[in-house]
Scaffold this active site. Structure first.
Site: not given
Lengths: 222, 222
Positions: B122-123
């Site tokens: 993800c981030t």
């Protein structure tokens, strides 16, 4: 469909924890609820329940060389607040009759009458079965542990081929990752299809939306 | 394929934690590693790393009404043991430049040269990008946060349509649930196809095995 839960009712969510719970059984469904609690102003409270307030490890005692992670409970079974939804995970630690397992079973039995929903993941249905709350109900469980789990309570109408099963206010799912699918199906039922879709998209999760599609039943000859 | 990691080498696994990490970013991949550590006698150690040894919550500060869970670190960034693999999760807490985020970025930068593998979910790739270790490398990230993440570091060769991307010893994945797929793909590479299949089957998880198949890129117009 907007779902049948009004946005301004806080939903009181509880999760039972015991040593050797399966991490994804808890954090698959809970992360859906985490995202829900940040979405569309749905108000949710969460109680993480165990015997004591000491951190609870995912490491099963039977695997001394295995790794684990420890989660901090918010309440003991004795100090649990009123709940609307109880999530029961499985894992190696759900087996046997250690004091904490007996406490979990007693808690499920005592709490079920007040619940709006009971949700189990994996062998968590074995704990609910032993609490007697699945008697006469259709339910499923982990497919690799099928024979062990179903033997715990023949009074349950065990369904061998299912990603998840609903009967009344009880939602039981198959093994580990099936918890994500039952959680999103339950969110769809309670908060509506758009909310479930938004959460799944946010998590970049391609849902299994057919509760009867279960390749793992076949894998284990069920 | 037996994989390229000998069974008797313990693999030293580390995970960075910060307030507001996304629960499934950590527990999707980690539960695969949990199961691995109970399977075929694969020896694994795990360090959960944060600024202090105090429990780290998944609750993002920007959502005061949201729920969260607290995980207990095993080491601080200052006391981290040598690592072979570092997992970097994302989540709302990966944004901004709070002291803990700065510590995470500094830890990635300092630790990367000793690693056999860096894995982001993800981030989390935004944190690795800010540490400079993705410069000139192909990498992906969360698709909803695409513009925000890719703007952090134009020196990265950002790949818009991918469930996960490998470049050398760096494995970056798309949002949240993609962490499970990158973890199983990485396990397949390191421990072999049969081990990855056994773990996925045990978790009743239907893998996404094509790294280029990404319906969420299209959803966000990428």
């Amino acid at each position: 469909m907007a779902g049948n839960h009004a946005n301004d009712d806080p939903l009181r969510f509880g999760v039972v924890l015991f040593p050797g719970f399966q991490a994804l059984d808890v954090f698959g469904p809970l992360d859906c609820i985490n995202v829900l609690s940040r979405t569309d102003s749905h108000r949710v409270s969460l109680s993480l329940l165990s015997s004591t307030l000491g951190p609870v490890t995912t490491k099963p005692p039977r695997f001394p060389a295995a790794i684990g992670q420890s989660i901090v409970p918010t309440h003991t079974f004795a100090t649990a607040p009123p709940l609307d939804v109880l999530l029961v995970p499985g894992g190696w630690g759900s087996r046997g009759s250690s004091p904490v397992v007996q406490e979990v079973i007693a808690f499920i039995k005592a709490t079920y009458p007040q619940l709006k929903f009971l949700i189990t993941v994996c062998t968590g249905s074995g704990l609910a079965a032993r609490a007697g709350v699945l008697d006469g109900k259709r339910a499923t469980t982990n497919k690799m542990a099928w024979r062990e789990m179903t033997a715990l309570r023949p009074e349950v109408v065990w369904v061998p081929r299912a990603r998840w099963v609903t009967d009344g206010n009880i939602w039981t799912s198959s093994g580990v990752s099936a918890g994500i699918d039952v959680a999103l199906a339950w969110i769809e039922e309670v908060f509506g299809k758009q909310t479930a879709k938004k959460i799944a998209d946010w998590m970049e999760y391609t849902r299994h939306e057919d509760p009867d599609l279960d390749p793992f039943a076949a894998l284990h000859g069920l």
